[in-house]
Design an enzyme around this catalytic site. Sequence first.
Site, PDB file in Angstrom:
ATOM      1  N   THR A   1     -17.229  13.537  10.989  1.00  0.00           N
ATOM      2  CA  THR A   1     -15.838  14.466  10.642  1.00  0.00           C
ATOM      3  C   THR A   1     -15.873  15.739  11.605  1.00  0.00           C
ATOM      4  OG1 THR A   1     -16.266  13.823   8.320  1.00  0.00           O
ATOM      5  CG2 THR A   1     -14.674  15.614   8.510  1.00  0.00           C
TER       6      THR A   1
ATOM      7  N   ARG B   1      -8.676   2.519   3.181  1.00  0.00           N
ATOM      8  CA  ARG B   1      -9.533   3.590   2.545  1.00  0.00           C
ATOM      9  C   ARG B   1      -9.554   4.830   3.201  1.00  0.00           C
ATOM     10  NH1 ARG B   1     -13.960   7.242   4.690  1.00  0.00           N
ATOM     11  NH2 ARG B   1     -15.276   7.776   2.930  1.00  0.00           N
ATOM     12  N   VAL B   2      -9.270   5.821   2.279  1.00  0.00           N
ATOM     13  CA  VAL B   2      -8.948   7.220   2.737  1.00  0.00           C
ATOM     14  C   VAL B   2     -10.217   8.210   1.791  1.00  0.00           C
ATOM     15  CG1 VAL B   2      -7.724   9.393   2.363  1.00  0.00           C
ATOM     16  CG2 VAL B   2      -6.752   7.267   2.761  1.00  0.00           C
TER      17      VAL B   2
ATOM     18  N   ASP C   1     -12.437  12.115   1.730  1.00  0.00           N
ATOM     19  CA  ASP C   1     -12.132  13.253   0.942  1.00  0.00           C
ATOM     20  C   ASP C   1     -11.484  14.334   2.086  1.00  0.00           C
ATOM     21  OD1 ASP C   1     -14.379  13.197   2.893  1.00  0.00           O
ATOM     22  OD2 ASP C   1     -15.135  15.322   2.125  1.00  0.00           O
TER      23      ASP C   1
ATOM     24  N   THR D   1     -18.201  17.525   5.261  1.00  0.00           N
ATOM     25  CA  THR D   1     -18.426  16.092   6.188  1.00  0.00           C
ATOM     26  C   THR D   1     -19.698  15.428   5.431  1.00  0.00           C
ATOM     27  OG1 THR D   1     -19.663  15.287   7.902  1.00  0.00           O
ATOM     28  CG2 THR D   1     -20.185  17.515   7.419  1.00  0.00           C
ATOM     29  N   GLY D   2     -19.335  14.130   5.193  1.00  0.00           N
ATOM     30  CA  GLY D   2     -20.455  13.249   4.274  1.00  0.00           C
ATOM     31  C   GLY D   2     -19.732  12.061   3.877  1.00  0.00           C
TER      32      GLY D   2
ATOM     33  N   GLY E   1     -17.417  10.407   1.878  1.00  0.00           N
ATOM     34  CA  GLY E   1     -16.317  11.152   1.205  1.00  0.00           C
ATOM     35  C   GLY E   1     -16.163  10.663  -0.224  1.00  0.00           C
TER      36      GLY E   1
END
Lengths: 345, 345
Positions: free
Chosen positions: B212, B240-241, B243, B262-263, B265
Amino acid sequence: MKKVLVVLLLIFVNQLIAQKNEPVATGNYVLVIHGGAGTILKSQMTPQREEVYMNALKKALRIGYSILKNGGTAIDAVEATVRVMEDDPLFNAGKGAVFTNEGKIELDAAIMNGADLTAGAVAGVTTIKNPVSAARAVMEKSNHVMMIGGGAEKFAKTVGLEIVDPSYFFTDDRWNGLLKAKMEDSLKQNIYRDSTKRSFYQFNNKDDKFGTVGAVALDQSGHLAAATSTGGMTNKKFGRVGDVPIIGAGTYANNYCAVSCTGYGEYFIRLVMAKSVADLIELKNLSLKEAANIMIMKKLPALGGDGGLIAVDKNGNFTMPFNTTGMYRGYIKADGGMEVKIYKD
Amino acid sequence: MKKVLVVLLLIFVNQLIAQKNEPVATGNYVLVIHGGAGTILKSQMTPQREEVYMNALKKALRIGYSILKNGGTAIDAVEATVRVMEDDPLFNAGKGAVFTNEGKIELDAAIMNGADLTAGAVAGVTTIKNPVSAARAVMEKSNHVMMIGGGAEKFAKTVGLEIVDPSYFFTDDRWNGLLKAKMEDSLKQNIYRDSTKRSFYQFNNKDDKFGTVGAVALDQSGHLAAATSTGGMTNKKFGRVGDVPIIGAGTYANNYCAVSCTGYGEYFIRLVMAKSVADLIELKNLSLKEAANIMIMKKLPALGGDGGLIAVDKNGNFTMPFNTTGMYRGYIKADGGMEVKIYKD
């Protein structure tokens, strides 16, 4: 001396539990629902129409109640309750969804289990009969939280959910609603051609163009859950998504409370409404009622938005505040005591 | 007596301001960025590759810095900074986005202005060159907060944003990444055929499949803003969405702080990460660092997730915690002092 130690140990353990805020099985349970907040005026209703709405709310409450009464989970109760309202053309969700600007329907839904903070959501789906069940499948049968559009539909099919032709969602009422909205929009564009964006916002905000259904529950094990489902705004454009499928905005549950919102979704997203209520309880030690009131009666109108929410806490307290003229809502308690309402008290 | 009254009045007014937490123009400013957290091992990097990343981060920081130095707004700075990273194939956003399971790219982005709590987001877009600018257009040129898929693209076109052919986003690196991910997935399916969902989660979580970019800024007027953009997970399925486009989860700003995450999500959504940091500051009076640390070092791993965030508060304090092996990150302060880092300190 030993006794003192034991007492101290018990206090210590209790404090640990309090800090972790583990659910406590009290056997108490409660279910609260809404069928949308907005400009609902008694002057525009008939007693017959009121009764139809009240009966629909009661039907949904009874389904969820039977699950909770039999020791079922809060997550099962909110899903089943929302499904009943999705299947009812009265409410703007599932079967009764409103039309987009392009004459299509685009459904959003979310569900969250306060027990383990698992959550699922779908947005912009057009062929899934019960979006709330798709949200639950995302939560339990995938390693994701949110799926959108065609991808979400593919997933729903994969896990065996009921898929319908988009024509299933057609109702005369909603189609006429779209025609009316388009007519009003073109009138507005003439009247408000020179208006600022701000007044455009406010003008739209006065319309009853949104609606949602939702349920929150506390089960006998002390677990909380929330679910919300919607067809969005009549005449919406550009793949607009409101607060409903946004975990933390329209839907949220943890071990403190469960919240489901309805209203002008954009304001609920900007305020991260549902999580804000939960944080006011957890971090400020406010009561559920105080927390919900601050958000709906102060923060929301301060930003220019309107709507309402339903919420239940771990002790079975519940609240149903709204700052619009009405909100379809109701609750049923462990003793079977049930009440459904439309207008302000 | 008069003096005492004046002093009391001043205290009262100050308290009113403190309660409202209005931004104070101090002339101080700061910009913090990230280019993704994950499994970034020094053993797998070369000094040359490290330098390429460091230079890319510095380039982005300088663009945003020049805006803030010249009295520009935080929202302008974060948008411009994220655009630079979106245009760089090094980062998983814009040009460098990773491929979905179907060999497509699906981009998500969000932006939020702490000054007035306005926000914008897009999800699942495939032809918008700079998704962060589409998010900003949603915020400023529509009365919505979130648009998804084809509708969002239509809107972007309508407001004159640059549209590109999906082939623009093709990079050999990311294509090879997809092939590798698919290969690994099929191997995993053999090895973990009987595994529980939980271990599947954890196994995936160890991969470096996410990335991200994000920026947070405080400007000279005391306003805060945050922006985040991503290509999501390599080999992601079903629309898929994560965070990133979820206001409150991956992106949030108010008058207390601005946060970009970031990570993995899904965990950030379930924790409503960015808003939780803000609420710990506003409601618990924690420092920015304490609030961010509780969320990233305690709550996130407790749930089984990993990643990091960048955050800046109204006083110009900033923090960049992560619980992975590395996070591409950097900051630049009002005096021009700049630092970029990849691994743990």
